[in-house]
Design a protein around this motif. Structure first.
Motif, PDB file in Angstrom:
ATOM      1  N   LEU A 220       0.831  -1.202   0.000  1.00  0.00           N
ATOM      2  CA  LEU A 220       0.000   0.000   0.000  1.00  0.00           C
ATOM      3  C   LEU A 220       0.871   1.259   0.000  1.00  0.00           C
ATOM      4  O   LEU A 220       0.634   2.191  -0.769  1.00  0.00           O
ATOM      5  CB  LEU A 220      -0.914  -0.014   1.222  1.00  0.00           C
ATOM      6  CG  LEU A 220      -1.887   1.151   1.360  1.00  0.00           C
ATOM      7  CD1 LEU A 220      -2.899   1.130   0.228  1.00  0.00           C
ATOM      8  CD2 LEU A 220      -2.608   1.074   2.694  1.00  0.00           C
ATOM      9  N   ALA A 221       1.881   1.298   0.863  1.00  0.00           N
ATOM     10  CA  ALA A 221       2.744   2.482   0.960  1.00  0.00           C
ATOM     11  C   ALA A 221       3.632   2.638  -0.269  1.00  0.00           C
ATOM     12  O   ALA A 221       4.008   3.751  -0.629  1.00  0.00           O
ATOM     13  CB  ALA A 221       3.605   2.393   2.221  1.00  0.00           C
ATOM     14  N   GLY A 222       3.948   1.525  -0.927  1.00  0.00           N
ATOM     15  CA  GLY A 222       4.816   1.597  -2.102  1.00  0.00           C
ATOM     16  C   GLY A 222       4.196   2.346  -3.268  1.00  0.00           C
ATOM     17  O   GLY A 222       4.907   2.821  -4.159  1.00  0.00           O
ATOM     18  N   GLY A 223       2.880   2.471  -3.286  1.00  0.00           N
ATOM     19  CA  GLY A 223       2.221   3.172  -4.378  1.00  0.00           C
ATOM     20  C   GLY A 223       2.139   4.670  -4.186  1.00  0.00           C
ATOM     21  O   GLY A 223       1.676   5.383  -5.070  1.00  0.00           O
ATOM     22  N   VAL A 224       2.587   5.170  -3.045  1.00  0.00           N
ATOM     23  CA  VAL A 224       2.556   6.613  -2.768  1.00  0.00           C
ATOM     24  C   VAL A 224       3.990   7.120  -2.790  1.00  0.00           C
ATOM     25  O   VAL A 224       4.781   6.826  -1.898  1.00  0.00           O
ATOM     26  CB  VAL A 224       1.904   6.906  -1.397  1.00  0.00           C
ATOM     27  CG1 VAL A 224       1.838   8.403  -1.161  1.00  0.00           C
ATOM     28  CG2 VAL A 224       0.517   6.293  -1.329  1.00  0.00           C
ATOM     29  N   THR A 225       4.318   7.864  -3.828  1.00  0.00           N
ATOM     30  CA  THR A 225       5.681   8.378  -3.955  1.00  0.00           C
ATOM     31  C   THR A 225       5.875   9.681  -3.202  1.00  0.00           C
ATOM     32  O   THR A 225       6.970   9.958  -2.706  1.00  0.00           O
ATOM     33  CB  THR A 225       6.021   8.598  -5.441  1.00  0.00           C
ATOM     34  OG1 THR A 225       5.041   9.474  -6.027  1.00  0.00           O
ATOM     35  CG2 THR A 225       6.005   7.268  -6.190  1.00  0.00           C
ATOM     36  N   GLU A 226       4.845  10.482  -3.108  1.00  0.00           N
ATOM     37  CA  GLU A 226       4.927  11.766  -2.412  1.00  0.00           C
ATOM     38  C   GLU A 226       3.635  11.989  -1.635  1.00  0.00           C
ATOM     39  O   GLU A 226       2.549  11.878  -2.207  1.00  0.00           O
ATOM     40  CB  GLU A 226       5.109  12.926  -3.410  1.00  0.00           C
ATOM     41  CG  GLU A 226       6.420  12.881  -4.154  1.00  0.00           C
ATOM     42  CD  GLU A 226       6.454  13.910  -5.265  1.00  0.00           C
ATOM     43  OE1 GLU A 226       5.453  14.631  -5.440  1.00  0.00           O
ATOM     44  OE2 GLU A 226       7.464  14.000  -5.960  1.00  0.00           O
ATOM     45  N   PRO A 227       3.738  12.263  -0.345  1.00  0.00           N
ATOM     46  CA  PRO A 227       4.962  12.310   0.461  1.00  0.00           C
ATOM     47  C   PRO A 227       5.482  10.912   0.768  1.00  0.00           C
ATOM     48  O   PRO A 227       4.746   9.923   0.618  1.00  0.00           O
ATOM     49  CB  PRO A 227       4.499  13.006   1.739  1.00  0.00           C
ATOM     50  CG  PRO A 227       3.062  12.624   1.855  1.00  0.00           C
ATOM     51  CD  PRO A 227       2.535  12.567   0.454  1.00  0.00           C
ATOM     52  N   HIS A 228       6.734  10.812   1.188  1.00  0.00           N
ATOM     53  CA  HIS A 228       7.319   9.522   1.511  1.00  0.00           C
ATOM     54  C   HIS A 228       6.687   8.968   2.788  1.00  0.00           C
ATOM     55  O   HIS A 228       6.553   9.677   3.777  1.00  0.00           O
ATOM     56  CB  HIS A 228       8.835   9.668   1.707  1.00  0.00           C
ATOM     57  CG  HIS A 228       9.492   8.401   2.133  1.00  0.00           C
ATOM     58  ND1 HIS A 228       9.612   7.310   1.296  1.00  0.00           N
ATOM     59  CD2 HIS A 228      10.041   8.040   3.321  1.00  0.00           C
ATOM     60  CE1 HIS A 228      10.225   6.340   1.945  1.00  0.00           C
ATOM     61  NE2 HIS A 228      10.498   6.753   3.179  1.00  0.00           N
ATOM     62  N   ILE A 229       6.280   7.707   2.751  1.00  0.00           N
ATOM     63  CA  ILE A 229       5.629   7.073   3.893  1.00  0.00           C
ATOM     64  C   ILE A 229       6.612   6.122   4.557  1.00  0.00           C
ATOM     65  O   ILE A 229       7.197   5.255   3.898  1.00  0.00           O
ATOM     66  CB  ILE A 229       4.368   6.315   3.454  1.00  0.00           C
ATOM     67  CG1 ILE A 229       3.339   7.304   2.884  1.00  0.00           C
ATOM     68  CG2 ILE A 229       3.764   5.540   4.618  1.00  0.00           C
ATOM     69  CD1 ILE A 229       2.077   6.646   2.389  1.00  0.00           C
TER      70      ILE A 229
END
Length: 252
Positions: A220-229
C-alpha cells in the motif's frame, strides 16, 4: 533556481510561503527581462492547482499590460521583433498579444504535464490499494477453502469412521472365538487411530492463519511516492482475526 525549487514536487495542493516569495521575486525579474514571464507561466501549474495558477497568470498578464503602458508613456517601449517598423498603435498591442500568447501556451503545456503527473500518481496509489486488497482477499479465500475442506472431512470421512469404530467395538463383544476376536480388535484400533488423525487434520485446517499485514501495508505504501511514507511496525506484530486485519488496513 527559483523554478527548480517551486517545481521539485509537481502537483502540490498548497503553495508554501517560500514559493509565494519566490514567485513575487520572479515577477520582479520579469520587469527587466520580459521573456522570463514565459518560464514563470510554465511554472504556475506545476507548483499549484490549475485554478489558483490561472489567477496568478491573469495577474501576470495585467502586469505585462501595465508595464507596456508605462513604457509607452515613458518613451522606453521596445516592440517585439517583427513589429519594430510598425506604428506604435499596432506595435504596442501586438507586443502585448505576442507576450500573452506565449505565456498562455507555456501555461497550457505545463497544465498537461501537471495533469499527467497527477494522473500517474493517482494510478500508482490505486494500483497499490488493489494489490494490497488482493493480498487480503487471497488470504480470505485460502481460509474459506481450508474451512470447506475441514467440513467435508468431518462430515463425510469422520462420520463414517466413527460409525465403523462403534460397530467394531460392538463386534469385539459379540465374537466368542479368540481367533476371530483378535483381528476385530486390531481393526477397531486402526479405526480409532484413523478417526483421531482425521480430527487432528480438521482441527489444523480450522486454525486461524496469520495474515502478513506487514507485506500488505508495504504494498500500500509503495504506491505513494509523495509524500514519503515510513512504516514503523513491531517485529512481533500478529493479528489473527481477519476482521481486525481489514480494519487496520483500511485505517492505514
Amino acid at each position: 533556481a527559483s523554478f527548480w525549487w517551486n517545481t521539485r514536487t509537481v502537483g502540490c495542493e498548497k503553495v508554501s510561503k517560500t514559493g509565494i516569495v519566490l514567485l513575487v521575486f520572479q515577477m520582479a525579474l520579469c520587469t527587466f527581462a520580459p521573456e522570463l514571464g514565459f518560464i514563470l507561466a510554465a511554472e504556475l501549474p506545476l507548483m499549484m492547482p490549475v485554478r489558483q495558477g490561472l489567477k496568478w497568470l491573469i495577474a501576470q498578464a495585467l502586469a505585462v499590460v501595465a508595464l507596456t503602458i508605462a513604457a509607452v508613456v515613458a518613451g522606453d517601449f521596445v516592440p517585439t521583433e517583427g513589429l519594430v517598423h510598425a506604428p506604435l498603435a499596432i506595435s504596442a498591442p501586438g507586443t502585448v498579444l505576442y507576450m500573452l500568447a506565449w505565456m498562455s501556451f507555456a501555461f497550457g503545456a505545463a497544465c498537461l504535464a501537471s495533469s499527467e503527473t497527477r494522473s500517474r500518481r493517482k494510478l500508482a496509489r490505486t494500483n497499490a490499494e488493489l494489490l494490497a486488497a488482493q493480498e487480503l482477499l487471497a488470504d480470505g479465500a485460502r481460509a474459506a477453502e481450508r474451512l470447506r475442506v475441514s467440513r467435508e472431512l468431518h462430515d463425510a470421512l469422520g462420520h463414517h469412521l466413527a460409525g465403523l469404530s462403534v460397530n467394531l467395538q460392538l463386534a469385539t463383544h459379540l465374537v466368542r472365538e479368540p481367533e476371530a476376536a483378535r483381528p476385530v480388535r486390531e481393526a477397531h484400533l486402526v479405526a480409532k487411530m484413523l478417526l483421531a488423525e482425521v480430527r487432528d487434520v480438521v482441527s489444523a485446517l480450522r486454525e486461524s492463519r496469520q495474515t502478513n499485514l506487514r507485506h500488505v501495508l508495504e504494498l500500500l505504501a509503495g504506491g505513494v511516492t509523495e509524500p514519503h511514507i515510513h512504516l514503523d511496525l513491531a517485529d512481533e506484530l500478529e493479528i489473527l482475526d481477519p476482521v481486525c486485519v481489514h480494519v487496520a488496513f483500511r485505517c492505514v
